[in-house]
Motif scaffolding. Structure first.
Motif, short mmCIF file in Angstrom:
data_model
loop_
_atom_site.label_atom_id
_atom_site.label_comp_id
_atom_site.label_asym_id
_atom_site.label_seq_id
_atom_site.Cartn_x
_atom_site.Cartn_y
_atom_site.Cartn_z
N TYR A 21 11.39 -5.86 7.37
CA TYR A 21 10.03 -5.50 6.96
C TYR A 21 9.85 -5.54 5.44
CZ TYR A 21 8.74 -3.93 11.64
OH TYR A 21 8.44 -3.89 12.98
N TRP A 22 10.94 -5.69 4.70
CA TRP A 22 10.86 -5.65 3.24
C TRP A 22 10.89 -7.06 2.65
CZ3 TRP A 22 15.57 -1.89 3.48
CH2 TRP A 22 15.13 -0.63 3.91
N PRO A 23 10.15 -7.29 1.58
CA PRO A 23 10.27 -8.57 0.88
C PRO A 23 11.71 -8.76 0.40
CG PRO A 23 8.36 -7.32 0.10
CD PRO A 23 9.14 -6.39 0.96
N GLN A 24 12.16 -9.98 0.35
CA GLN A 24 13.55 -10.25 0.01
C GLN A 24 13.89 -9.84 -1.42
OE1 GLN A 24 14.16 -14.34 1.02
NE2 GLN A 24 13.94 -13.99 3.21
N THR A 25 12.87 -9.69 -2.27
CA THR A 25 13.12 -9.26 -3.65
C THR A 25 13.12 -7.74 -3.80
OG1 THR A 25 10.73 -9.49 -4.07
CG2 THR A 25 12.15 -11.37 -4.65
N PHE A 26 12.81 -7.03 -2.73
CA PHE A 26 12.74 -5.57 -2.80
C PHE A 26 14.14 -4.98 -2.86
CE2 PHE A 26 12.61 -1.54 -0.23
CZ PHE A 26 11.97 -0.75 -1.17
N ARG A 27 14.45 -4.30 -3.96
CA ARG A 27 15.72 -3.62 -4.15
C ARG A 27 16.92 -4.48 -3.73
NH1 ARG A 27 14.84 2.87 -3.06
NH2 ARG A 27 13.59 3.16 -4.93
N ALA A 28 16.93 -5.68 -4.28
CA ALA A 28 17.96 -6.64 -3.89
C ALA A 28 19.37 -6.13 -4.17
CB ALA A 28 17.72 -7.97 -4.61
N LYS A 29 19.56 -5.45 -5.29
CA LYS A 29 20.91 -4.97 -5.63
C LYS A 29 21.38 -3.91 -4.63
CE LYS A 29 22.03 -4.40 -9.91
NZ LYS A 29 22.17 -3.89 -11.31
N ARG A 81 0.82 -1.21 0.00
CA ARG A 81 0.00 0.00 0.00
C ARG A 81 0.86 1.26 0.00
NH1 ARG A 81 -4.99 1.27 4.21
NH2 ARG A 81 -5.59 3.28 3.31
N TYR A 82 1.99 1.19 0.72
CA TYR A 82 2.88 2.34 0.83
C TYR A 82 4.25 2.03 0.24
CZ TYR A 82 -0.66 4.06 4.06
OH TYR A 82 -1.85 4.48 4.62
N ARG A 83 4.24 1.34 -0.86
CA ARG A 83 5.49 0.91 -1.47
C ARG A 83 6.39 2.09 -1.81
NH1 ARG A 83 6.98 -3.87 -4.11
NH2 ARG A 83 8.76 -3.63 -5.50
N GLU A 84 5.82 3.18 -2.33
CA GLU A 84 6.62 4.34 -2.70
C GLU A 84 7.30 4.96 -1.48
OE1 GLU A 84 8.52 6.84 -5.27
OE2 GLU A 84 7.32 5.07 -5.70
N LEU A 85 6.59 5.00 -0.36
CA LEU A 85 7.19 5.52 0.86
C LEU A 85 8.35 4.64 1.31
CD1 LEU A 85 7.26 7.46 3.25
CD2 LEU A 85 5.51 6.03 4.36
N TRP A 86 8.16 3.33 1.23
CA TRP A 86 9.25 2.43 1.61
C TRP A 86 10.45 2.60 0.68
CZ3 TRP A 86 9.44 0.91 6.20
CH2 TRP A 86 8.30 0.48 6.91
N GLU A 139 14.18 3.41 2.16
CA GLU A 139 15.39 2.65 1.81
C GLU A 139 16.43 3.55 1.18
OE1 GLU A 139 18.30 0.54 -0.41
OE2 GLU A 139 16.75 1.81 -1.32
N ARG A 140 15.98 4.43 0.29
CA ARG A 140 16.92 5.34 -0.39
C ARG A 140 17.58 6.28 0.61
NH1 ARG A 140 13.63 7.10 -3.87
NH2 ARG A 140 14.29 5.86 -5.66
N LEU A 141 16.80 6.80 1.55
CA LEU A 141 17.32 7.71 2.57
C LEU A 141 18.42 7.05 3.39
CD1 LEU A 141 17.33 10.13 4.57
CD2 LEU A 141 15.37 9.03 5.71
N LEU A 142 18.14 5.87 3.92
CA LEU A 142 19.13 5.19 4.76
C LEU A 142 20.35 4.76 3.96
CD1 LEU A 142 16.77 3.03 7.01
CD2 LEU A 142 18.15 4.99 7.70
N ARG A 143 20.12 4.29 2.74
CA ARG A 143 21.26 3.83 1.92
C ARG A 143 22.20 4.98 1.61
NH1 ARG A 143 20.71 3.79 -3.52
NH2 ARG A 143 18.47 3.42 -3.28
N ARG A 144 21.67 6.10 1.20
CA ARG A 144 22.53 7.22 0.83
C ARG A 144 23.17 7.85 2.08
NH1 ARG A 144 22.11 7.59 -4.47
NH2 ARG A 144 23.63 9.26 -4.48
N ALA A 145 22.46 7.81 3.20
CA ALA A 145 23.06 8.27 4.45
C ALA A 145 24.24 7.38 4.84
CB ALA A 145 22.01 8.28 5.56
N ILE A 146 24.09 6.08 4.64
CA ILE A 146 25.18 5.14 4.93
C ILE A 146 26.37 5.40 4.03
CG2 ILE A 146 25.85 2.71 4.69
CD1 ILE A 146 23.07 2.00 5.81
N PHE A 147 26.11 5.67 2.75
CA PHE A 147 27.22 5.97 1.84
C PHE A 147 27.98 7.21 2.30
CE2 PHE A 147 24.89 3.88 -2.01
CZ PHE A 147 25.15 2.64 -1.48
N ALA A 148 27.23 8.25 2.70
CA ALA A 148 27.88 9.48 3.16
C ALA A 148 28.64 9.24 4.45
CB ALA A 148 26.82 10.58 3.36
N ALA A 149 28.04 8.50 5.38
CA ALA A 149 28.71 8.22 6.66
C ALA A 149 29.94 7.36 6.46
CB ALA A 149 27.74 7.54 7.61
#
Length: 221
Positions: free
Chosen positions: A104-112, A58-63, A67-77
């Motif tokens: 909380y994410w399906p295992q196929t969600f943004r696997a790369k 239902r809120y796939r776009e929010l998720w 994911e993008r927020l945390l991933r890019r924050a990790i790259f910067a950190a």
């Protein structure tokens, strides 16, 4: 993300912007948990309990943005926070948040993307484990063990990360054909050995490396 385009070398400002946004994540998770009771899925290969959250579709776009927020924050950190520096805790906090939402994410969600973060996470834990003998490393404030009797160490946290990474590869890769290579699985095997070595190369733990590194016949990779 605009700052990354306009001032790519100003990592401090970029990281501060991402960290300010992560403050809203606890509210998002709390609202979803109250509104949509999750179902639990036990992964037989890793023993990890993954949450099938009805809110995901239902809120796939929010998720996606979470994911993008945390991933890019990790790259910067990762570029700014030294493993033995004053800002080290920032890196582990972000990794811990990403690991929490990973269930909380399906295992196929943004696997790369998740595979990239998993590799960074495990490598950071291996490097930090090698420094622990000389530099104190407190993980209890960031990670919790499923078994309260098991101490939280870089090796135990890395093992969970490897198992999660293995589950992702199991659903996102295929067994290589003749002449092909599955580079990610090869990297997983190397990381398993690195974690084992960082934990003291104990003969009693060698079986774990074999169990994780060698796929079962019903697994995709």
């Amino acid at each position: 993300m605009s700052l990354e385009k306009l001032s790519p070398t100003d990592t401090s400002t970029i990281l501060s912007a991402y960290l300010s946004a992560t403050q809203a994540l606890s509210t998002i998770q709390g609202n979803f948990s109250l509104t949509f009771p999750p179902n639990l899925l036990h992964s037989p290969s890793s023993g990890t309990v993954h949450v099938i959250n009805p809110s995901f579709m239902r809120y796939r776009e929010l998720w996606r943005w979470v994911e993008r927020l945390l991933r890019r924050a990790i790259f910067a950190a990762s570029r700014m926070c030294s493993l033995n520096g004053e800002q080290e805790s920032i890196l582990w906090t972000l990794f811990s948040q990403y690991q929490t939402y990973n269930t909380y994410w399906p295992q196929t969600f943004r696997a790369k993307h998740r595979s990239t973060v998993a590799v960074l996470f495990i490598r950071a834990l291996v490097l930090r484990a090698r420094l622990t003998e000389h530099l104190p490393f407190i993980l209890h404030g960031h990670f919790r063990s499923a078994n309260s009797d098991v101490p939280v160490t870089p090796s135990t946290v890395a093992r969970r990360a490897i198992q999660d990474y293995r589950d992702i590869l199991n659903t996102s890769t295929h067994f290589p054909k003749a002449g092909e290579r599955n580079v990610q699985v090869e990297e997983l095997a190397d990381l398993c050995v690195a974690v084992w070595e960082a934990g003291g190369s104990k003969s009693s733990d060698a079986a774990w490396v074999m169990d994780v590194s060698i796929p079962q016949k019903d697994e995709g990779y």
